[in-house]
Scaffold this active site. Structure first.
Site, PDB file in Angstrom:
ATOM      1  N   ILE A   1       0.824  -1.222   0.000  1.00 46.71           N
ATOM      2  CA  ILE A   1       0.000   0.000   0.000  1.00 46.71           C
ATOM      3  C   ILE A   1       0.850   1.260   0.000  1.00 46.71           C
ATOM      4  CG2 ILE A   1      -1.993  -1.061   1.108  1.00 46.71           C
ATOM      5  CD1 ILE A   1      -1.016   0.082   3.774  1.00 46.71           C
TER       6      ILE A   1
ATOM      7  N   VAL B   1       5.525  -0.729   2.573  1.00 43.44           N
ATOM      8  CA  VAL B   1       4.474  -0.963   3.561  1.00 43.44           C
ATOM      9  C   VAL B   1       3.417  -1.882   2.961  1.00 43.44           C
ATOM     10  CG1 VAL B   1       2.754   0.096   5.075  1.00 43.44           C
ATOM     11  CG2 VAL B   1       4.899   1.297   4.583  1.00 43.44           C
TER      12      VAL B   1
ATOM     13  N   ASP C   1      11.247  14.053  11.378  1.00 43.68           N
ATOM     14  CA  ASP C   1      10.666  13.984  10.033  1.00 43.68           C
ATOM     15  C   ASP C   1       9.157  14.206  10.111  1.00 43.68           C
ATOM     16  OD1 ASP C   1      10.612  13.784   7.299  1.00 43.68           O
ATOM     17  OD2 ASP C   1      10.702  11.601   7.237  1.00 43.68           O
TER      18      ASP C   1
END
Length: 1001
Positions: A696, A704, A824
């Site tokens: 995905i 992932v 991040d």
């Protein structure tokens, strides 16, 4: 011979004089030049520091003794000086004052040898580490200002030793430990300011009540808990007490009324309870009290307004009951009264405003009844009259029409009746007039032409009649006209089409008639047009398709005829409704889809696939032939497609089987599973599901997978790239990389917070590492916000996402021990569950901030994403929590503007610079996402300003994430006034529309 020798000697002496300087710079000047050489100094700064001068007394920033030439003071603020504190300054023997504020001095402060110092101001610099013990050993120091740096750790015990110190300011640092009681031993203190530091939760030390000379005590935002000690009442010389924005509980001690010299008392934004004690009225110098945003209850003391110099009273957002005291009408100096969001009842004093110089009164969101006092503006100074959400009745006083100072009037949701006085419509300075949800009658007066500054006119849900006067076209600044739910009649005046600032026109549910306006080229800012449920006739103007930001169009429930103009396909509409008219003909292809079915109901002559094809009156027999031929071609195409799909599926299954077997060839017994929660699955079930058709997402750190487990649960599995692991290994120091990675995972695995994505477990085999997270069905904020699903994110949802993410980051920074810096933060790393609740995710480059302080930690490489990286991180590689704050500020700007952090539209700018420059040149409206409902503009602008504070170029000016959470929470606590810090600068609690003190839009 003798004469010749004398002549020779004379010439030699003259030559020597030519070779030597006329005068030598004194020793103090030489020390100053040494200090200059130790700093990085901009070319234009200190250009007159001339080494050929005899003394430095005429140099920029230098003070000398009036009778001698020795230096006594140096003042070089705001010159962009950089580097460590120059030790050469401390060699100047009589130097009594140093001011290097607002520069880039750091990271260390070596001050021990400056033994003659009386005054030191090195605020707003880049100093880090613990506070120097040596400061307390300066024997003559009276004034010490270290605010707005990055000092960390607790206040040292040595600070109890100051011999003569009168003023200590440590505001806006990163100080830890509790607020120390030993400062009560510095008997000479007159000013103590420790505000806005992330101290550990602790009580307000009772020993501070021993500082009998203290005049100013500022402890705002210091994480204070518990009760206010009664001992503070002994500070009879105190003029300013600020304990705001803490977690103080219990009652306001009656001893506080013993502060006989008090000018300002600020206790807002705590959890104080109980009644307001009587006695404040006897304070002869009291000018302002702010007890807002607490849990105070009971009646407002009658004597409160008897303080002779009292100017401002803020008691909003409490649980106060009873009437507004009669004494308020005789307060001789009262200019600002904010009591909104309480439970006040009864009627207002009849003489309110007759002798009181009121500028602002906000009583909104109470249960006050009766009439508006007729003389409320008799002093002629009233600018804001905010009484919405009460039970006021009667007429709007005629005298308000003579109140030419009025700028904002909000009387909505009351029981007011009768006509609006003519003069009120045309007040020249008024920008906001809200009268909606009352029982007002009469007409909109032509006098409105005089309202030159009117921006927002809200008249909804009254009983107004007559036509909209053509004079409204003179109100050139009008942004919103909302008059739905009235009995207005007649056509729309053509002058309405010439309003260049118009953004919302809502006239639904009236008796308006005639044709819709043409000639609307001026409506470049119109985002909402709602003319539903009237009696308009004629066709839909094609010009509507040329309006650049229109995203809400409702023309339903009229008598419109003709076709739906093809030009409407130019619009990007979130809401579109032309139902219940008399439209006919084919639909524009863009709207001939199931998604727009409800947009065209009640128009039986419209043609389109979503409502069935047009009647078969013109197609004849040939349509059957063409239909049969089409069916045959369709069958052939479907058959070919089936063959193709079957072949691809066979190949893909073989490929998937190969990849899966490659992964599974590793001996399963060698996989190590570390769980952080009770699991209902094994690592083998995870490994069995890592198929390519389950992918995905894929990014720089890994791939992932969405994995559906045998029990029906869904998890997300992140498989880290080997290269990513190696890069992290290099940063973490070679052979210890695996241990560092596992320690980091164990740290993150301990996190338990509703706004941090849950890490179920990790699986490790050699250089293959799998992280198993909870699955978030709505993906990332970035994908939704900047993709086709952006329409799902209304303002309420965006605000909730912002608050959720802020709370997650606040947990990482302030509640994890040691603290964790994400490094991040970006919209793609904020994931959304099925209810659009947000979770902070992807800790692949997160770092633990070791130690008790918050000193910046140097990194060997830059981590983060373009457009989100804080400026100082990019060029110093030093990171702390303020770096995350900057990145989160960019996310807030994304939510408000709908734009990505970098975009070709910005040219060489990023989102932060684009927002700042666009606001400066064009105004705030040009940066807001046109898809948002501008009913919430005040909230949106407040969040925008929080984003700008978070993205300040200097880390010291950015709030901590714990404070960001409070700021976001206060966005929906209506009436928050702008806050100034003690130097008169706007604090991080500043909002763009600071005068919008009352209640919801």
């Amino acid at each position: 011979m003798g004469a010749a020798l004398l002549l020779l000697l004379a010439n030699a002496a003259a030559l020597l004089l030519l070779l030597l300087p006329a005068q030598a710079l004194n020793q103090d000047g030489l020390y100053l030049l040494d200090a200059k050489r130790a700093l990085t100094v901009p070319a234009a700064a200190l250009a007159d520091w001339n080494p050929r001068d005899a003394t430095p007394c005429n140099w920029t920033g230098i003070d000398c003794d009036t009778t001698a030439a020795f230096v006594t003071g140096i003042s070089l603020p705001s010159l962009n000086l950089a580097g460590s504190f120059p030790a050469a300054l401390c060699r100047i023997p009589r130097l009594r004052s140093i001011d290097l504020s607002d520069n880039y001095i750091g990271p260390d402060l070596d001050i021990a040898r400056c033994t003659a110092l009386v005054r030191l101001d090195i605020s707003t610099n880049d100093l880090v580490g613990p506070l120097p013990d040596a400061l307390a050993d300066l024997p003559d120091l009276l004034y010490l200002n270290l605010q707005s740096n990055n000092f960390s750790g607790p206040i040292p015990d040595s600070f109890a030793r100051f011999a003569k110190l009168q003023s200590l300011s440590l505001v806006y640092n990163l100080l830890g430990g509790e607020v120390p009681g030993f400062l009560g031993a510095v008997a000479t203190l007159r000013e103590l300011n420790l505000s806005y530091n992330p101290f550990a939760p602790g009580p307000l030390p009772p020993r501070l009540g021993d500082l009998s000379a203290l005049r100013v005590l500022w402890l705002a935002g210091c994480n204070l808990v518990g009760a206010i000690p009664p001992s503070l009442g002994r500070l009879t010389n105190l003029t300013d007490l600020d304990l705001s924005t803490n977690a103080l509980t219990g009652p306001i001690p009656p001893e506080i009324t013993g502060l006989t010299s008090a000018i300002q008392i600020e206790l807002y934004n705590n959890s104080l309870s109980g009644p307001i004690p009587p006695g404040f009225g006897k304070l002869q110098d009291l000018r302002g009290i702010d007890f807002a945003m607490n849990k105070l209850h009971g009646a407002i003391p009658e004597d409160l307004f008897r303080a002779p110099k009292l100017e401002t009273v803020h008691l909003y957002a409490n649980a106060l009951t009873g009437p507004v005291p009669e004494s308020v009408a005789s307060a001789p100096s009262l200019s600002e009264l904010r009591l909104f969001a309480n439970r006040l009842n009864g009627t207002l004093p009849a003489d309110l405003g007759r002798t009181t110089p009121l500028v602002c009164i906000d009583l909104s969101d109470n249960a006050i009844s009766g009439e508006i006092p007729p003389g409320i503006c008799d002093r002629g100074e009233l600018q804001e009259l905010l009484m919405l959400d009460n039970m006021l009745s009667g007429r709007i006083p005629d005298a308000l029409g003579r109140c030419r100072s009025l700028r904002r009037v909000r009387l909505s949701n009351n029981r007011l009746a009768g006509d609006v006085p003519d003069a009120v419509w045309g007040l020249p300075h008024m920008s906001l007039l809200e009268l909606n949800d009352n029982q007002l009658t009469g007409q909109i007066s032509p006098v409105i032409a005089g309202a030159a500054n009117l921006s927002k006119l809200v008249l909804s849900n009254n009983r107004l009649t007559g036509s909209i006067p053509s004079d409204i076209g003179s109100v050139s600044k009008l942004y919103e006209l909302s008059a739905d739910g009235n009995m207005l009649s007649g056509p729309l005046p053509s002058s309405l089409g010439g309003l260049p600032e118009l953004g919302r026109l809502v006239l639904r549910n009236n008796s308006l008639s005639g044709q819709l306006l043409r000639g609307i080229d001026s409506w470049k800012k119109l985002s909402e047009l709602n003319l539903a449920d009237n009696g308009f006739t004629g066709s839909i103007p094609p010009e509507l398709g040329d309006l650049p930001v229109l995203n809400y169009l409702d023309l339903s429930g009229n008598q419109l005829t003709g076709e739906v103009p093809m030009q409407l396909e130019n619009l990007k509409l979130n809401q579109f409704n032309v139902s219940d008219n008399q439209l006919r003909g084919p639909l524009p292809p863009q709207y001939a889809t199931e998604a727009y079915r409800n947009s065209f109901l009640g128009n039986p002559e419209l043609c389109g696939e979503i409502a069935g094809l047009c009647p078969d009156s013109t197609q004849g027999r040939s349509s059957k032939y063409h239909s049969g031929f089409a069916w045959m071609m369709r069958s052939i195409f479907i058959f070919a497609a089936v063959i193709l799909v079957a072949g691809v599926a066979w190949f893909y299954c073989r490929y998937r089987s190969f990849n899966r077997s490659k992964l599974m060839r590793a001996d399963r017994s060698k996989w190590t599973l570390t769980s952080f929660h009770k699991l209902s699955f094994s690592e083998y079930e995870i490994l069995d599901c890592l198929d390519e058709d389950n992918v995905i997402g894929s990014g720089a750190s890994g791939k992932v997978y969405k994995v559906v487990l045998s029990n029906g649960e869904v998890v997300a599995v992140k498989k880290l790239w080997s290269a990513a692991v190696k890069n992290r290994d290099a940063e973490n120091g070679g052979s210890a990389a695996d241990d560092s990675f596992e320690a980091e995972v164990r740290t993150l695995g301990k996190i338990r917070h509703k706004n941090i994505v849950k890490l179920w477990c990790c699986c490790i085999h050699k250089d293959c590492k799998l992280l198993v997270y909870e699955y978030m069905p709505n993906g990332s904020l970035g994908d939704v916000l900047h993709g086709a699903k952006a329409g799902l994110l209304d303002w309420a949802t965006r605000y909730k996402i912002a608050l959720d993410a802020a709370e997650g980051l606040s947990y990482l920074h302030h509640d994890c021990v040691p603290a964790i810096v994400h490094r991040d933060v970006k919209s793609n790393n904020i994931l959304l569950d099925a209810e659009f609740s947000a979770r902070v995710a992807d800790f692949g480059v997160a770092k633990v901030v070791e130690g008790t302080g918050r000193a910046a930690k140097s990194m060997s490489v830059i981590a983060g994403s373009c457009g989100y990286i804080a400026p100082e991180y990019a060029y110093t590689l030093r990171v702390n929590e303020k770096s995350d704050t900057y990145s989160f500020g960019v996310v807030l700007l994304e939510l408000v503007t709908g734009k990505p952090p970098v975009d070709p539209e910005f040219g060489e700018k990023d989102l932060v610079k684009w927002v700042c420059s666009t606001m400066e040149q064009k105004g705030v409206e040009h940066v807001l996402d046109s898809r948002l409902d501008m009913d919430f503009k005040d909230e949106i602008v407040r969040v925008l300003n929080i984003g700008l504070v978070c993205t300040s170029s200097l880390p010291i000016n950015r709030p901590a994430m714990r404070r960001v959470v409070k700021m976001l929470q206060e966005v929906r606590v209506e009436g928050r006034p702008p806050r100034m810090d003690k130097d008169g600068k706007l604090s991080p609690y500043y909002y763009e529309d600071a005068s919008d003190q009352g209640s919801s839009v």
